[in-house]
Design an enzyme around this catalytic site. Sequence first.
Site, short mmCIF file in Angstrom:
data_model
loop_
_atom_site.label_atom_id
_atom_site.label_comp_id
_atom_site.label_asym_id
_atom_site.label_seq_id
_atom_site.Cartn_x
_atom_site.Cartn_y
_atom_site.Cartn_z
N CYS A 27 0.80 -1.23 0.00
CA CYS A 27 0.00 0.00 0.00
C CYS A 27 0.83 1.27 0.00
O CYS A 27 0.51 2.23 -0.72
CB CYS A 27 -0.96 -0.01 1.18
SG CYS A 27 -0.16 0.03 2.81
N ASP A 36 -7.18 6.11 -3.53
CA ASP A 36 -6.41 4.93 -3.13
C ASP A 36 -6.08 4.08 -4.35
O ASP A 36 -6.97 3.50 -4.97
CB ASP A 36 -7.21 4.11 -2.12
CG ASP A 36 -6.35 3.06 -1.42
OD1 ASP A 36 -5.20 2.83 -1.88
OD2 ASP A 36 -6.81 2.48 -0.43
N HIS A 94 -2.69 1.17 6.75
CA HIS A 94 -2.95 1.20 5.31
C HIS A 94 -2.70 2.63 4.82
O HIS A 94 -3.06 3.59 5.50
CB HIS A 94 -4.37 0.77 4.99
CG HIS A 94 -4.69 0.79 3.53
ND1 HIS A 94 -3.93 0.13 2.60
CD2 HIS A 94 -5.68 1.42 2.82
CE1 HIS A 94 -4.43 0.33 1.39
NE2 HIS A 94 -5.49 1.11 1.50
#
Length: 648
Positions: free
Chosen positions: A245, A325, A302
């Site tokens: 991530c 994202d 994250h």
Amino acid sequence: HRTEEIDRKRLIVRRGQAFSLTVHLSDPLQSGHELALVLKQGKQLKRTAGGSGDKWWLHQQSARNELLLTVYSPARAAVGEYRLAVELMSGNKLLERTDFTKMYLLFNPWCKEDAVYFPDERLLKEYIMNENGRIFTGSANSMSGFPWNFGQFEDNVMDICFEILDRFNPASSDPPNDMLQRWDPVYLSRAVVAMVNANDNDGGVLVGKWQEPYTGGVQPTKWMSSVPILEKWSKSKSGVKYAQCWVFAAVACTVMRCLGIPTRCITNFASAHDTDGNLSIDREYNMHGQLVNDDDSIWNFHCWIESYMQREDLPEGYGGWQVLDPTPQERSSGMFRCGPCPLKAIKEGDLNVKFDAPFIFAEVNADIINWEIGQDGQKKRLSSNSANVGRNISTKSPYGNEREDITLQYKYQEGWFLFDIKRQCHTHLYLYDELEIKHAKPVFGTDFDVIFEASSNVIQLMEYNVLVSYGRLCIHYCAVVFILFPTVHRETVRLLYTKYASVVSEHNIIRVTGVARMSGQEKSILEMVNIPLSKPKLSIKVPGWVILHRKITTVITFTNPLPVPLNRGVFTVEGAGLLPTKEIRISGSIAPGQRVSVELSFTPMRAGVREFLVDFDSDRLQDVKGVATLVVHKTPPSYFPMMPNIFG
């Protein structure tokens, strides 16, 4: 136009802001002749002359055999590469045209009419101009930051960013429509986060992988810069292996800042991944405390990005920071991408706002429900918690390298929120028996203790299971103890390096789970903690003043902290404006406690405050990071009162 860091030789400008061209004439301009500007973007051609308004236009001033052309671009012009020429016209007749030259147009957060206008110009030094960043990782109770080189102004990066946009599927399947939408930061940001991952078989930048082995690629924790990733992708035309991530987020941040959209990297600790959309995370354990179903999951942390833009596609008030994202988790309009979703919508629980509001809301607000699966297959709830998800949401401070907590920009303080938004259909389980797990701040390579404290409000026997793992079981400890109220029973488990070294995660985190089952009662207590192990430090020494285009020598020092030798040691170094990525390999083994030093000479390429990044890897110890901040002077100081040393 604040583009000199990218390139001084090419014409790189920002939209909504005038720029000037000088046209040299062999003869003075005759009566009835006029100049026109021709712009090509893709197959589209624009011709403009004098005028005003919100379209391309120009103003000209004569000075003998020269003409000064001031060109005005609209604040909604499509960003990207243009080809520009000047035409000499007589009425509608073309007399002469210059050769086409390339021009590059970027978003302009300094322009009030631009959709990415940022109201505090001081903060653009961070959210557009800063090539050095910090990524925060670890766990909610033990956070740490490591340096990252975004490198948005490094050689070729801008060209690669435009290449990413050109490789976006709609750009090839419907070029005219794609070109019409390239003015819009909402459209382009969705294109960027879709293309940063390669999950749609669209030639995206990065291939994700969340567990070993990382055969055929680079372990995600080894990366410390977006630049080699983007360069490798551009050369290979295929996804770069491997990312997790924070790598996805950092590369997306580089692209967005390069294009001119204010962007920052975000870390959400205890981040939920809700796969079924019920806004709760259901985790199922067997009777020994082993996780048997983790379709829904809680990540230690994250990372994603936020970009600043107005939302003309939404009601008024939803502009500002938007969550994006690029990590491939769920599809959005058929592609692996997420956002942009207004930060305001997440905080207010407005889950009908596009894009992907329910998924992002769950990441920071979902309830955790722990279930125990009995031998008969029946499911029994162990506990629930509504406050453990979405903690210490962090970004780099614009005033330094410290962590800035922005949790309250995402959510109200626990207990203040409108609970009907969560659609809760379960009740909380209040236990009068307690199990607490305590530990110090251990260092990787050492043995350390974990203490389990069990207490009860009744006299009873307690059966006690302890698991130490991260993916693979390391220790399974079981005991039966007698608790006499109000005594607290403590049990100590020593974790040996020889045992945990093989199961510790790549982020150097150990998960410890304890389950206490009370005699004569149906209920059990489950407690879990993630214990981060700190890593050793690297020493970086740079003697003397650092002068632009003048060679300097650095000394990098590392000491093996482990009780075992290290093999295949390698230092990886780089720095925006300093030097490209370079590896220095260590021959032979590094014995326990042994100190190794290497020297590296390089010539700084750009002036200003720069960060020199170092990563050390070996067979048993990886991702030891170091950073030194250098001030690169354009010329030597007029006097040398003393020769400074800079340490990192």
